[in-house]
Design an enzyme around this catalytic site. Structure first.
Site, PDB file in Angstrom:
ATOM      1  N   LYS A  13       0.814  -1.222   0.000  1.00 57.30           N
ATOM      2  CA  LYS A  13       0.000   0.000   0.000  1.00 57.30           C
ATOM      3  C   LYS A  13       0.847   1.271   0.000  1.00 57.30           C
ATOM      4  O   LYS A  13       0.417   2.300  -0.527  1.00 57.30           O
ATOM      5  CB  LYS A  13      -0.950   0.011   1.194  1.00 57.30           C
ATOM      6  CG  LYS A  13      -2.173  -0.882   0.982  1.00 57.30           C
ATOM      7  CD  LYS A  13      -3.278  -0.543   1.955  1.00 57.30           C
ATOM      8  CE  LYS A  13      -4.531  -1.327   1.634  1.00 57.30           C
ATOM      9  NZ  LYS A  13      -4.384  -2.762   1.993  1.00 57.30           N
ATOM     10  N   GLU A  43     -10.544   7.505   4.102  1.00 54.67           N
ATOM     11  CA  GLU A  43     -11.243   6.612   5.011  1.00 54.67           C
ATOM     12  C   GLU A  43     -10.384   5.370   5.157  1.00 54.67           C
ATOM     13  O   GLU A  43      -9.488   5.107   4.364  1.00 54.67           O
ATOM     14  CB  GLU A  43     -12.608   6.213   4.438  1.00 54.67           C
ATOM     15  CG  GLU A  43     -12.571   5.117   3.369  1.00 54.67           C
ATOM     16  CD  GLU A  43     -11.944   5.569   2.060  1.00 54.67           C
ATOM     17  OE1 GLU A  43     -11.948   6.786   1.787  1.00 54.67           O
ATOM     18  OE2 GLU A  43     -11.438   4.698   1.325  1.00 54.67           O
ATOM     19  N   SER A  81       1.658  -9.646  -1.012  1.00 51.24           N
ATOM     20  CA  SER A  81       1.340  -8.222  -0.848  1.00 51.24           C
ATOM     21  C   SER A  81       1.686  -7.648   0.520  1.00 51.24           C
ATOM     22  O   SER A  81       1.918  -6.452   0.642  1.00 51.24           O
ATOM     23  CB  SER A  81      -0.141  -7.986  -1.155  1.00 51.24           C
ATOM     24  OG  SER A  81      -0.955  -8.823  -0.361  1.00 51.24           O
TER      25      SER A  81
HETATM   26  C1  LIG Z   1      -5.235  -3.847   1.555  1.00 52.58           C
HETATM   27  C2  LIG Z   1      -4.495  -5.081   1.266  1.00 52.58           C
HETATM   28  C3  LIG Z   1      -4.841  -5.913   0.184  1.00 52.58           C
HETATM   29  C4  LIG Z   1      -6.028  -5.670  -0.706  1.00 52.58           C
HETATM   30  O1  LIG Z   1      -5.961  -4.509  -1.471  1.00 52.58           O
HETATM   31  P1  LIG Z   1      -5.740  -4.538  -3.051  1.00 52.58           P
HETATM   32  O2  LIG Z   1      -6.052  -3.143  -3.449  1.00 52.58           O
HETATM   33  O3  LIG Z   1      -6.676  -5.537  -3.635  1.00 52.58           O
HETATM   34  O4  LIG Z   1      -4.330  -4.903  -3.304  1.00 52.58           O
HETATM   35  C5  LIG Z   1      -4.052  -7.029  -0.073  1.00 52.58           C
HETATM   36  N1  LIG Z   1      -2.992  -7.338   0.714  1.00 52.58           N
HETATM   37  C6  LIG Z   1      -2.633  -6.570   1.762  1.00 52.58           C
HETATM   38  C7  LIG Z   1      -1.453  -6.986   2.577  1.00 52.58           C
HETATM   39  C8  LIG Z   1      -3.365  -5.427   2.084  1.00 52.58           C
HETATM   40  O5  LIG Z   1      -3.008  -4.683   3.141  1.00 52.58           O
END
Ligand SMILES: *Cc1c(COP(=O)(O)O)cnc(C)c1O
Length: 400
Positions: A94, A116, A382
């Site tokens: 993010k 938000e 992610s």
């Molecule tokens: C917020 C989040 C997501 C989901 O958000 P996307 O916009 O779909 O990438 C995925 N993995 C993590 C670790 C997150 O914090």
């Protein structure tokens, strides 16, 4: 796909075929147009590009590595690689778009970032970016979520952000969005609204994608360097779809690469028990844009659930909606149970504790590996799982 893909999508009004756009009140429309115009100019300027590159390298710690999972691959028969976004500063992908959005705010002379947050992950990433640039940060959050996500609320406050409790309606994400938009409209001169994924009205799905493209650009080059070939499959979890768009964007033209976007099946296929937008939704409008949407009988956004709170959104990015119709990306689901199993497998076999969101992608990779022995799979990891430890142990216990 064409070489001109990024010039073609979105079109000048923010459409990806029939999806996207900006279905918002005229005052807001004017503001979004201003942001879009500024983004087109500023994002191409030498100073902006140079400063963002320097931030990526010296502050975020990019490039993040691509890692070959020895033990996991051996057990599941495939060749599994991870793009380590969990090692990006603040522990998830993010920050890639939050630093971009905050840098844009700086070039626009804005003083305050407004957003938000649901589970608090976007709020924490944005508060981090605000601290870096010395900007004010105001995060709107439902009172129910404030109670549930206490550690993230504390993090935001330590980072210097103001957390505004939202006490009307269901007191969760939807009300927080309304409240944040309201605050932004009252002070659009000095502030900028920062959306947390490839969703919302144009230009946000495009800007957030562009800021996340660094993940795919790095990963494609790193994978080629390591193996001399492209991956057979690329897998990412999809909430709004920003981490998935980031990694997919570099492989769209590589027709031999299969792309998989993984959504949460939660507890069951019943409406309210999952957030599998692509599998069970149909086109509709939410938060000012058109996309696949989980809807009730009246066409309103349906209640959603997932063990991974970052994935429980009833809509999905407009570009994903188009890529589904074009059949360029395959969308599939993983249940809570499969997610938790993968969470423990990756932890025990590789010493990497994944975020529950990312564990959905890992779980799917394990299935793919078993079905296609020896094929290579690149997973976008992610985020890291520190935020999920208490929840997992309290609800599922430690494995035997
Ligand atoms: C917020 C989040 C997501 C989901 O958000 P996307 O916009 O779909 O990438 C995925 N993995 C993590 C670790 C997150 O914090």
């Amino acid at each position: 796909m064409t070489a001109n893909y990024f010039k073609t999508y979105p079109d000048k009004d923010g459409f990806y075929k029939e999806y996207g756009g900006a279905f918002i009140p005229p005052v807001l429309e004017k503001e979004m147009k201003k942001i879009a115009d500024a983004y087109f100019t500023i994002s191409k300027s030498h100073n902006f590009i140079t400063e963002l590159r320097s931030i990526r390298k010296h502050y975020q710690g990019r490039p993040t590595p691509v890692y070959y999972c020895n033990r996991l691959s051996e057990k599941y028969q495939g060749r599994i690689y991870l793009k380590r976004e969990d090692l990006n500063h603040s522990g998830a992908h993010k920050l890639n778009h939050c630093m971009g959005e905050a840098l844009l705010a700086k070039y626009l002379g804005k003083k305050k970032l407004i957003a938000e947050t649901g589970a608090g992950q976007h709020g924490v990433a944005l508060a981090t970016a605000a601290a870096y640039f010395g900007l004010e940060c105001e995060i709107h959050m439902g009172e129910v979520d404030i109670k549930k996500e206490h550690p993230n609320v504390v993090r935001m406050k330590i980072l210097g952000a103001t957390v505004v409790p939202v006490s009307h309606g269901l007191k969760t994400l939807k009300e927080a969005v309304d409240s944040a938009f309201q605050a932004y409209l009252q002070d659009s001169e000095n502030s900028i609204y920062c959306i947390g994924s490839v969703v919302g009205p144009h230009p946000f799905p495009m800007m957030v994608r562009d800021f996340q493209r660094v993940v795919g650009i790095e990963a494609r080059e790193q994978f080629l360097d390591m193996t001399g070939e492209l991956p057979d499959s690329v897998v990412a979890c999809v909430g709004g779809g920003s981490n998935a768009m980031g990694i997919f964007s570099a492989f769209l033209d590589d027709e031999e690469c299969n792309l998989y976007g993984i959504e949460p099946l939660g507890r069951s296929q019943k409406i309210g028990d999952h957030a599998a937008t692509m599998t069970y939704g149909k086109p509709g409008t939410i938060h000012g844009f058109k996309c696949y949407l989980l809807q009730d009988e009246k066409g309103d956004p349906a209640p959603v659930y997932s063990v991974a709170s970052g994935l429980d959104y009833p809509g999905v990015g407009p570009e994903h909606s188009m890529l589904r119709d074009l059949k360029r990306v395959n969308y599939d689901v993983i249940s809570d149970e499969e997610c938790i199993d993968a969470f423990y497998e990756l932890s025990r076999l590789e010493g990497i504790i994944p975020a529950l969101e990312s564990a959905h992608a890992v779980a799917y990779a394990l299935k793919l590996a078993q079905k296609n022995p020896q094929k290579s799979i690149l997973v976008n990891l992610s985020g890291r799982g520190d935020k999920d430890l208490d929840f997992v142990v309290d609800n599922y216990g430690l494995p035997k």
